[in-house]
Design an enzyme around this catalytic site. Structure first.
Site, PDB file in Angstrom:
ATOM      1  N   THR A  44      -3.766   6.264   1.889  1.00 30.33           N
ATOM      2  CA  THR A  44      -4.016   7.658   2.282  1.00 30.33           C
ATOM      3  C   THR A  44      -4.678   8.431   1.140  1.00 30.33           C
ATOM      4  O   THR A  44      -4.318   9.568   0.838  1.00 30.33           O
ATOM      5  CB  THR A  44      -2.709   8.365   2.726  1.00 30.33           C
ATOM      6  N   LYS A  66     -11.013  -1.335   6.685  1.00 31.19           N
ATOM      7  CA  LYS A  66      -9.765  -1.086   7.393  1.00 31.19           C
ATOM      8  C   LYS A  66     -10.114  -0.528   8.775  1.00 31.19           C
ATOM      9  O   LYS A  66     -10.681   0.561   8.886  1.00 31.19           O
ATOM     10  CB  LYS A  66      -8.908  -0.074   6.613  1.00 31.19           C
ATOM     11  N   GLU A 112       0.857  -1.183   0.000  1.00 28.57           N
ATOM     12  CA  GLU A 112       0.000   0.000   0.000  1.00 28.57           C
ATOM     13  C   GLU A 112       0.896   1.237   0.000  1.00 28.57           C
ATOM     14  O   GLU A 112       1.476   1.587   1.030  1.00 28.57           O
ATOM     15  CB  GLU A 112      -0.904  -0.009   1.233  1.00 28.57           C
TER      16      GLU A 112
END
Length: 215
Positions: free
Chosen positions: A74, A134, A43
């Protein structure tokens, strides 16, 4: 079908590495070191300079490695999501839930993993078609939170990020997560050019995962 394959692979790989590089070169070298250590779900955080370029280069460099997944992290808005997807991102991760990002990812059939911390946030995300939540920040809610959520929502797929370590990883899986996200612990000991320590850290997490799943 690709979306389903990515989701299955994320859960099979078990550990998602969160890369926050100081530069584009640092980000790429971290990723190469992680892959060398058999940690192949990456990621790339958009706080890393040149994140979109890193994703695109990794997808080109490892095009003969279908086991390597490269996602964008993000991601705060749909524009960033579109850039990531255009660069070849296999999945998109956010620290919070954003409906427009969810819609963008659904449009292109790319898995979206939003950060959620409450049952209400999780339900909102699930209604937009999110497949893996998440749990963030993981160190705030703790591993017991997973078990509590799975009571009323036994079908939800959860992946904690933040606060996951070699020492507590087994607790998270025992409480029902499908994968874990790991960030700073993977670069512990990294100074200057000793990226081999990142490889060693990755190997330790993969070894722990195999131990957990093999018990």
């Amino acid at each position: 079908m690709k979306k389903l394959n990515v989701l299955n692979q994320l859960m099979e790989n078990g550990v998602v590495a969160v890369i926050r590089g100081k530069s584009k070169e640092d980000g790429l070298r971290q990723c190469d070191a992680l892959i060398k250590g058999e940690l192949v779900s990456l990621e790339v955080a958009y706080t890393t300079p040149g994140a979109s370029e890193i994703i695109a280069e990794l997808k080109t460099n490892y095009q003969d490695r279908p086991d390597v997944l490269v996602g964008a992290g993000t991601v705060l808005d749909e524009v960033s999501a579109r850039l990531a997807i255009a660069g070849g991102a296999d999945f998109v991760v956010s620290p919070s839930f954003d409906k427009k990002v969810a819609e963008m990812c659904n449009l292109y059939q790319v898995p979206y993993l939003p950060g959620c911390m409450t049952i209400t946030e999780i339900n909102t995300a699930l209604k937009t078609g999110v497949d893996i939540i998440k749990v963030f920040p993981g160190d705030i809610v703790g591993s017991r939170f997973i078990k509590d959520v799975k009571g009323p929502l036994p079908y939800v797929n959860l992946m904690p990020t933040g606060g996951v370590s070699l020492e507590n990883m087994e607790e998270w899986f025992d409480n029902g997560v499908v994968a874990v996200g790991v960030g700073g612990n993977l670069t512990k000991g990294l100074t200057h050019d000793n990226y081999e320590v990142v490889t060693e850290n990755a190997q330790a997490y993969i070894a722990k995962l195999k131990e957990i799943r093999g018990k």
